[in-house]
Design a protein around this motif. Sequence first.
Motif, PDB file in Angstrom:
ATOM      1  N   TYR A  65      42.257 187.582 -81.366  1.00 31.97           N
ATOM      2  CA  TYR A  65      42.234 186.107 -81.815  1.00 31.97           C
ATOM      3  C   TYR A  65      41.747 185.109 -81.782  1.00 31.97           C
ATOM      4  O   TYR A  65      40.775 184.241 -82.338  1.00 31.97           O
ATOM      5  CB  TYR A  65      43.401 185.280 -82.280  1.00 31.97           C
ATOM      6  N   LEU A  66      41.373 185.206 -80.405  1.00 31.97           N
ATOM      7  CA  LEU A  66      40.855 183.269 -79.457  1.00 31.97           C
ATOM      8  C   LEU A  66      39.897 183.597 -78.382  1.00 31.97           C
ATOM      9  O   LEU A  66      39.347 183.618 -77.773  1.00 31.97           O
ATOM     10  CB  LEU A  66      42.014 183.282 -79.053  1.00 31.97           C
ATOM     11  N   GLY A  67      39.691 185.069 -77.558  1.00 24.45           N
ATOM     12  CA  GLY A  67      39.058 185.538 -76.657  1.00 24.45           C
ATOM     13  C   GLY A  67      39.887 185.811 -76.003  1.00 24.45           C
ATOM     14  O   GLY A  67      40.950 185.770 -75.799  1.00 24.45           O
ATOM     15  N   PRO A  68      39.283 186.103 -74.292  1.00 27.19           N
ATOM     16  CA  PRO A  68      39.856 186.578 -73.160  1.00 27.19           C
ATOM     17  C   PRO A  68      40.446 184.987 -72.719  1.00 27.19           C
ATOM     18  O   PRO A  68      40.311 183.839 -72.393  1.00 27.19           O
ATOM     19  CB  PRO A  68      38.863 186.829 -72.304  1.00 27.19           C
ATOM     20  N   VAL A  69      41.974 185.881 -72.164  1.00 25.80           N
ATOM     21  CA  VAL A  69      42.778 184.873 -71.809  1.00 25.80           C
ATOM     22  C   VAL A  69      42.780 184.208 -70.049  1.00 25.80           C
ATOM     23  O   VAL A  69      42.694 185.695 -69.582  1.00 25.80           O
ATOM     24  CB  VAL A  69      44.125 184.741 -72.187  1.00 25.80           C
ATOM     25  N   VAL A  70      42.879 183.405 -69.588  1.00 27.46           N
ATOM     26  CA  VAL A  70      42.035 183.027 -68.161  1.00 27.46           C
ATOM     27  C   VAL A  70      43.244 183.017 -68.180  1.00 27.46           C
ATOM     28  O   VAL A  70      43.606 183.163 -65.973  1.00 27.46           O
ATOM     29  CB  VAL A  70      41.228 182.335 -68.189  1.00 27.46           C
ATOM     30  N   ARG A  71      44.393 182.185 -68.134  1.00 26.47           N
ATOM     31  CA  ARG A  71      45.833 181.437 -67.542  1.00 26.47           C
ATOM     32  C   ARG A  71      46.552 180.858 -68.275  1.00 26.47           C
ATOM     33  O   ARG A  71      46.312 180.538 -70.055  1.00 26.47           O
ATOM     34  CB  ARG A  71      44.935 180.220 -66.881  1.00 26.47           C
ATOM     35  N   VAL A  72      48.172 181.022 -68.110  1.00 26.01           N
ATOM     36  CA  VAL A  72      48.918 180.657 -68.758  1.00 26.01           C
ATOM     37  C   VAL A  72      50.350 179.767 -67.678  1.00 26.01           C
ATOM     38  O   VAL A  72      50.106 179.877 -66.438  1.00 26.01           O
ATOM     39  CB  VAL A  72      49.655 182.152 -69.172  1.00 26.01           C
ATOM     40  N   GLY A  73      50.311 178.452 -68.558  1.00 22.55           N
ATOM     41  CA  GLY A  73      50.811 178.278 -68.063  1.00 22.55           C
ATOM     42  C   GLY A  73      52.949 177.641 -68.760  1.00 22.55           C
ATOM     43  O   GLY A  73      52.735 177.939 -69.956  1.00 22.55           O
ATOM     44  N   LEU A  74      52.936 177.587 -67.943  1.00 20.25           N
ATOM     45  CA  LEU A  74      54.996 178.005 -69.032  1.00 20.25           C
ATOM     46  C   LEU A  74      55.978 176.949 -67.979  1.00 20.25           C
ATOM     47  O   LEU A  74      55.843 176.837 -66.029  1.00 20.25           O
ATOM     48  CB  LEU A  74      55.192 179.294 -69.367  1.00 20.25           C
ATOM     49  N   ASP A  75      57.227 177.015 -68.363  1.00 22.68           N
ATOM     50  CA  ASP A  75      58.296 176.136 -67.392  1.00 22.68           C
ATOM     51  C   ASP A  75      58.863 177.211 -67.080  1.00 22.68           C
ATOM     52  O   ASP A  75      59.419 178.157 -66.947  1.00 22.68           O
ATOM     53  CB  ASP A  75      59.327 175.736 -68.475  1.00 22.68           C
TER      54      ASP A  75
END
Length: 177
Positions: A65-75
Amino acid sequence: MSDADTPREVHLLPDAIHRAVKPGTALLRLVTTHTREGNLDGAWWPRSRDIGAELPALVTALTEYLGPVVRVGLDRDAWEELPTRLIIDDRIVHIDSFPVGDDTILITRGDRDLFSLLVVPPHATPDAARAAMARAVRVDNLAPAEQILIDTGTATGRARPSGAEGPQTGQERRGTS
């Protein structure tokens, strides 16, 4: 007016979705408008706290839906073990972890385009999870993620580690000022 004529609540996930979910499937809801006025862009209900098992399905669904995901930030305190990166669908996805305790996951596509998703705790009941996810995707929702989880009875009650920073505003999370 008969029961058949009564309008159904359209902002809740149907009950059957939770029975039909197979391992490796992402339970995800995204805001369906082009404006991004609320605090959150959607909600995710992982089945466990194992990011290696949960993140690939989320990234695959979001990429569609959004295109390529390059980074994920989380707790970092919300997950069992966090690698610095994963290879998902033959792409490297970098993982940033912070002790923020804000019940969100930040998804980056491109250079600085961030999407903030509420993370519903894996132990949440289907009714509470549906309610939290429905509230997170409402365009008029301005409540922080933690408040949504408290209001819907899905809060984890995790203790924040001593010395952890307070929650950041949406602008601080998105890297803008």
